[in-house]
Every structure is written in C-alpha cells, then in structure tokens.
Design a protein around this motif. Structure first.
Motif, PDB file in Angstrom:
ATOM      1  N   SER A  20       0.829  -1.201   0.000  1.00 16.28           N
ATOM      2  CA  SER A  20       0.000   0.000   0.000  1.00 16.28           C
ATOM      3  C   SER A  20       0.871   1.263   0.000  1.00 16.28           C
ATOM      4  O   SER A  20       0.619   2.210  -0.753  1.00 16.28           O
ATOM      5  CB  SER A  20      -0.925   0.004   1.224  1.00 16.28           C
ATOM      6  N   ALA A  21       1.909   1.254   0.848  1.00 20.79           N
ATOM      7  CA  ALA A  21       2.813   2.405   0.909  1.00 20.79           C
ATOM      8  C   ALA A  21       3.541   2.597  -0.423  1.00 20.79           C
ATOM      9  O   ALA A  21       3.720   3.735  -0.898  1.00 20.79           O
ATOM     10  CB  ALA A  21       3.820   2.224   2.039  1.00 20.79           C
ATOM     11  N   PHE A  22       3.936   1.481  -1.033  1.00 19.79           N
ATOM     12  CA  PHE A  22       4.621   1.552  -2.331  1.00 19.79           C
ATOM     13  C   PHE A  22       3.710   2.126  -3.412  1.00 19.79           C
ATOM     14  O   PHE A  22       4.146   2.944  -4.236  1.00 19.79           O
ATOM     15  CB  PHE A  22       5.105   0.157  -2.732  1.00 19.79           C
ATOM     16  N   VAL A  23       2.445   1.704  -3.416  1.00 20.16           N
ATOM     17  CA  VAL A  23       1.489   2.207  -4.416  1.00 20.16           C
ATOM     18  C   VAL A  23       1.275   3.705  -4.250  1.00 20.16           C
ATOM     19  O   VAL A  23       1.265   4.459  -5.239  1.00 20.16           O
ATOM     20  CB  VAL A  23       0.146   1.458  -4.297  1.00 20.16           C
ATOM     21  N   VAL A  24       1.131   4.162  -2.999  1.00 20.15           N
ATOM     22  CA  VAL A  24       0.956   5.595  -2.740  1.00 20.15           C
ATOM     23  C   VAL A  24       2.179   6.373  -3.222  1.00 20.15           C
ATOM     24  O   VAL A  24       2.062   7.419  -3.888  1.00 20.15           O
ATOM     25  CB  VAL A  24       0.710   5.851  -1.240  1.00 20.15           C
ATOM     26  N   LEU A  25       3.374   5.866  -2.883  1.00 24.75           N
ATOM     27  CA  LEU A  25       4.607   6.519  -3.313  1.00 24.75           C
ATOM     28  C   LEU A  25       4.730   6.518  -4.832  1.00 24.75           C
ATOM     29  O   LEU A  25       5.154   7.523  -5.438  1.00 24.75           O
ATOM     30  CB  LEU A  25       5.812   5.804  -2.686  1.00 24.75           C
ATOM     31  N   LEU A  26       4.339   5.405  -5.459  1.00 22.52           N
ATOM     32  CA  LEU A  26       4.413   5.299  -6.915  1.00 22.52           C
ATOM     33  C   LEU A  26       3.484   6.315  -7.582  1.00 22.52           C
ATOM     34  O   LEU A  26       3.872   6.965  -8.578  1.00 22.52           O
ATOM     35  CB  LEU A  26       4.042   3.880  -7.349  1.00 22.52           C
ATOM     36  N   ILE A  27       2.273   6.460  -7.049  1.00 24.96           N
ATOM     37  CA  ILE A  27       1.336   7.454  -7.595  1.00 24.96           C
ATOM     38  C   ILE A  27       1.925   8.849  -7.501  1.00 24.96           C
ATOM     39  O   ILE A  27       1.871   9.640  -8.462  1.00 24.96           O
ATOM     40  CB  ILE A  27      -0.015   7.381  -6.856  1.00 24.96           C
ATOM     41  N   PHE A  28       2.494   9.164  -6.337  1.00 24.05           N
ATOM     42  CA  PHE A  28       3.092  10.488  -6.140  1.00 24.05           C
ATOM     43  C   PHE A  28       4.225  10.729  -7.147  1.00 24.05           C
ATOM     44  O   PHE A  28       4.312  11.807  -7.755  1.00 24.05           O
ATOM     45  CB  PHE A  28       3.617  10.607  -4.709  1.00 24.05           C
ATOM     46  N   ILE A  29       5.085   9.723  -7.328  1.00 25.43           N
ATOM     47  CA  ILE A  29       6.224   9.877  -8.248  1.00 25.43           C
ATOM     48  C   ILE A  29       5.744  10.062  -9.680  1.00 25.43           C
ATOM     49  O   ILE A  29       6.262  10.908 -10.429  1.00 25.43           O
ATOM     50  CB  ILE A  29       7.160   8.657  -8.140  1.00 25.43           C
ATOM     51  N   ILE A  30       4.728   9.273 -10.088  1.00 22.80           N
ATOM     52  CA  ILE A  30       4.198   9.393 -11.455  1.00 22.80           C
ATOM     53  C   ILE A  30       3.607  10.780 -11.687  1.00 22.80           C
ATOM     54  O   ILE A  30       3.837  11.416 -12.730  1.00 22.80           O
ATOM     55  CB  ILE A  30       3.138   8.292 -11.703  1.00 22.80           C
ATOM     56  N   LEU A  31       2.839  11.260 -10.717  1.00 20.29           N
ATOM     57  CA  LEU A  31       2.264  12.605 -10.842  1.00 20.29           C
ATOM     58  C   LEU A  31       3.359  13.660 -10.902  1.00 20.29           C
ATOM     59  O   LEU A  31       3.279  14.618 -11.686  1.00 20.29           O
ATOM     60  CB  LEU A  31       1.324  12.885  -9.672  1.00 20.29           C
ATOM     61  N   LEU A  32       4.387  13.502 -10.069  1.00 20.08           N
ATOM     62  CA  LEU A  32       5.485  14.475 -10.051  1.00 20.08           C
ATOM     63  C   LEU A  32       6.244  14.480 -11.368  1.00 20.08           C
ATOM     64  O   LEU A  32       6.562  15.550 -11.911  1.00 20.08           O
ATOM     65  CB  LEU A  32       6.434  14.153  -8.888  1.00 20.08           C
ATOM     66  N   ILE A  33       6.532  13.297 -11.901  1.00 17.83           N
ATOM     67  CA  ILE A  33       7.263  13.213 -13.175  1.00 17.83           C
ATOM     68  C   ILE A  33       6.469  13.864 -14.298  1.00 17.83           C
ATOM     69  O   ILE A  33       7.011  14.634 -15.109  1.00 17.83           O
ATOM     70  CB  ILE A  33       7.573  11.742 -13.511  1.00 17.83           C
ATOM     71  N   ASN A  34       5.155  13.566 -14.352  1.00 21.22           N
ATOM     72  CA  ASN A  34       4.337  14.097 -15.435  1.00 21.22           C
ATOM     73  C   ASN A  34       4.016  15.579 -15.278  1.00 21.22           C
ATOM     74  O   ASN A  34       3.598  16.214 -16.243  1.00 21.22           O
ATOM     75  CB  ASN A  34       3.039  13.298 -15.537  1.00 21.22           C
ATOM     76  N   SER A  35       4.171  16.108 -14.079  1.00 25.81           N
ATOM     77  CA  SER A  35       3.931  17.543 -13.881  1.00 25.81           C
ATOM     78  C   SER A  35       5.216  18.348 -13.899  1.00 25.81           C
ATOM     79  O   SER A  35       5.174  19.585 -13.806  1.00 25.81           O
ATOM     80  CB  SER A  35       3.203  17.775 -12.550  1.00 25.81           C
ATOM     81  N   TRP A  36       6.361  17.676 -14.027  1.00 20.74           N
ATOM     82  CA  TRP A  36       7.645  18.380 -13.942  1.00 20.74           C
ATOM     83  C   TRP A  36       7.840  19.373 -15.091  1.00 20.74           C
ATOM     84  O   TRP A  36       8.467  20.420 -14.919  1.00 20.74           O
ATOM     85  CB  TRP A  36       8.796  17.370 -13.923  1.00 20.74           C
ATOM     86  N   GLU A  37       7.294  19.058 -16.256  1.00 17.96           N
ATOM     87  CA  GLU A  37       7.400  19.980 -17.403  1.00 17.96           C
ATOM     88  C   GLU A  37       6.781  21.328 -17.061  1.00 17.96           C
ATOM     89  O   GLU A  37       7.368  22.387 -17.340  1.00 17.96           O
ATOM     90  CB  GLU A  37       6.704  19.371 -18.614  1.00 17.96           C
ATOM     91  N   ALA A  38       5.621  21.305 -16.455  1.00 18.73           N
ATOM     92  CA  ALA A  38       4.962  22.555 -16.070  1.00 18.73           C
ATOM     93  C   ALA A  38       5.722  23.253 -14.945  1.00 18.73           C
ATOM     94  O   ALA A  38       5.873  24.480 -14.952  1.00 18.73           O
ATOM     95  CB  ALA A  38       3.524  22.286 -15.634  1.00 18.73           C
ATOM     96  N   ILE A  39       6.201  22.476 -13.960  1.00 23.18           N
ATOM     97  CA  ILE A  39       6.932  23.068 -12.839  1.00 23.18           C
ATOM     98  C   ILE A  39       8.204  23.750 -13.317  1.00 23.18           C
ATOM     99  O   ILE A  39       8.515  24.885 -12.908  1.00 23.18           O
ATOM    100  CB  ILE A  39       7.268  21.977 -11.791  1.00 23.18           C
ATOM    101  N   SER A  40       8.947  23.083 -14.200  1.00 19.24           N
ATOM    102  CA  SER A  40      10.212  23.645 -14.679  1.00 19.24           C
ATOM    103  C   SER A  40      10.010  24.771 -15.687  1.00 19.24           C
ATOM    104  O   SER A  40      10.816  25.707 -15.752  1.00 19.24           O
ATOM    105  CB  SER A  40      11.069  22.537 -15.304  1.00 19.24           C
ATOM    106  N   THR A  41       8.947  24.691 -16.477  1.00 17.92           N
ATOM    107  CA  THR A  41       8.713  25.701 -17.518  1.00 17.92           C
ATOM    108  C   THR A  41       7.979  26.918 -16.979  1.00 17.92           C
ATOM    109  O   THR A  41       8.369  28.066 -17.262  1.00 17.92           O
ATOM    110  CB  THR A  41       7.899  25.090 -18.675  1.00 17.92           C
ATOM    111  N   ILE A  42       6.920  26.698 -16.231  1.00 16.14           N
ATOM    112  CA  ILE A  42       6.065  27.791 -15.768  1.00 16.14           C
ATOM    113  C   ILE A  42       6.487  28.295 -14.390  1.00 16.14           C
ATOM    114  O   ILE A  42       6.415  29.490 -14.104  1.00 16.14           O
ATOM    115  CB  ILE A  42       4.587  27.340 -15.735  1.00 16.14           C
TER     116      ILE A  42
END
Length: 290
Positions: A20-42
């Motif tokens: 369960s902890a791994f799944v939560v961490l995995l979701i967070f990492i996936i969201l962070l990776i996919n939002s990094w373009e906006a974070i770094s650009t904007i």
C-alpha cells in the motif's frame, strides 16, 4: 500450529502495508514526473489567477479557490447535521431501530455521483436560479450544497461508530453519578469520541475534495475568481471538475497536460495529508481505550 498461523498473519499484514505504501509513493512519483514539465517551464506562475492555454497561462488559483469554497460550504452544513444525527442514532434512538436507520443512511454512499449530479441539474440548480433570481443556478454554492448531501453518510456512519464503540462502563458510571442523558453525551462521551469524530470529518473532507462528476455538472465551469470574492452564487471551477472536463482535450506530454497533472499532484498531496491526520486521530482514541 497457532504460532505458525500468527506468523503468517503478521507477514500478510506487513506485506499489505508495504504494498500500500509503495502504491501511494508510486502514484506520487508518477504525478510528479508528469507535472515536472509545467513546474520547470512555468514555475511560480502556476500559482496565479490566469488560466489561458492559448497564451501559455496556467494559473491554478481559481480552481483551488473553487475547490476549497465548495468543500467549506459542504462541511459547514454536513458536520453539525451529521454529528447530531449520529448522536441521535447511537445514544437516543432505540437499538432495534438503529440498524435500520443506519443502513438506510449508508445506502446514500452507494448512489453513483453522476446521479447526484443529475439531481443537482434537474432540481437544485433550477431551484436556486429561481430563489436568488440568477442567470444560472450552476454555482459554487449549489455545488457545495449538493456535496454536503454526498459526504453526510461518511460523517454519520463514522461518528455513530465512534460513539457506539465507547465501552458501556462509562455510561453506567455517569448514570450512577446522577447525570442526565444530555450531560452524559456532552461531558463524558463527546470528549472520548472527539478524536474519532475529527477523523470522520477529515475523511469526509478528503472525499469532498476528490468529488468530480456531481461538482462538474453543477459548479458552472468558469475559470476565474468570483467578483466580489465571496460571491459564492457565481459559477466557478474546482480542481476535479477542471480535470474531468479538460484533461482529455490536452496533448499528451504538452505543457498544458503537465499543468493539469500538477493540479492533480496538489490535490493528491492535500488528501494524503488529511488521511494521515485522520489516522493519527484514530490512534489517539485507541490509546485512550487501552
């Protein structure tokens, strides 16, 4: 044999917890990776008021504002109503009726959110439109009222369980001291159940933040702050309604897509924080009973 069974049970619990902890961490990492373009650009411009993808503007403040306004309205209505209803079902209502009433209330949880949304469109929004003489009844206030009905079963069920699980010895001792039923509830049971009630409220808060379909149908879908700011009879937008409407229209891996995922990351972080708070509240109650 019993010792072997206990070991298997412990290993199962530990494994389930780690997964369960791994799944939560995995979701967070996936969201962070996919939002990094906006974070770094904007960058910090994500925390702004203007949302206009054609101009490269992706400010999420208006969506966050709508999310918290709708949730605030829902909680202000649902917390007192749900708490008093739970006290009634647990401490006042005859036990032979409690199960029936509680079961009926819990059935509300099983109703799909789209059904709530259709009821909101067909009845609630039209009623508010006529009542307040609005151009449209699809407003933040309408969404908040509808959401309060949706989170009521969560507050009622968990709060009822919190009171019902208090050992009977506390009630018997209080009665022996000559306290009235209302005094027992206020002075004895409420302090004991307070942590679990807070936990119920936090979990309802988390559900309210994550509700999509019903809110999307009645909130109005306007990407700007109301004017004036506290005019909650204006249409608005929440994070979930924005994601529900627009995510399918974005190009994968574009800045627009990344900004949408960033909103999801913010919402996920808030809900995760609330869940941790709720779990800590439950642990305090368990230590009290020990």
């Amino acid at each position: 044999m019993l010792e072997s069974t206990n070991k298997i049970g412990k290993y199962y619990v530990y494994t389930s917890t780690l997964i369960s902890a791994f799944v939560v961490l995995l979701i967070f990492i996936i969201l962070l990776i996919n939002s990094w373009e906006a974070i770094s650009t904007i960058g910090l411009d994500l925390i702004s008021l203007s949302w206009n993808p054609a101009k490269g503007e992706f400010g999420i403040i208006s969506m966050l504002y709508g999310t918290f306004v709708v949730t605030f309205i829902a909680l202000v209505i649902a917390i007192p109503l749900g708490t008093f209803t739970a006290i009634f079902t647990s401490e006042i209502l005859a036990s032979k009726y409690r199960f029936v009433v509680k079961s009926v209330l819990e059935l509300l949880t099983g109703i799909p959110s789209i059904i709530y949304g259709l009821i909101g469109i067909a009845f609630l929004s039209i009623w508010f439109q006529d009542l307040f003489d609005l151009q449209s009844g699809r407003t933040l206030f309408t969404a908040g009222i509808l959401l309060s009905v949706m989170i009521l079963p969560t507050i009622i069920t968990l709060t009822d369980d919190a009171f019902h699980n208090i050992p009977e010895k506390y009630r018997e001792t209080a009665k022996g001291l000559g306290l009235y039923n209302s005094e027992i509830i206020k002075e004895v049971l409420m302090p004991i159940a307070r942590a679990d009630v807070k936990s119920a409220i936090l979990l309802a808060f988390g559900r309210a933040l994550g509700e999509t379909m019903a809110v999307m149908l009645v909130a109005g879908s306007i990407d700007k702050l109301p004017s004036p700011l506290l005019n909650w009879l204006s249409p608005g937008q929440t994070v979930t309604s924005k994601l529900g409407r627009e995510i399918a229209e974005t190009s994968f891996r574009s800045v627009h897509f990344s900004a949408m995922i960033f909103m999801g990351l913010v919402l996920f972080s808030i809900v995760l924080f609330l869940t941790v708070l709720a779990q800590n509240s439950s642990k305090k109650t368990e230590r009290l009973y020990e």
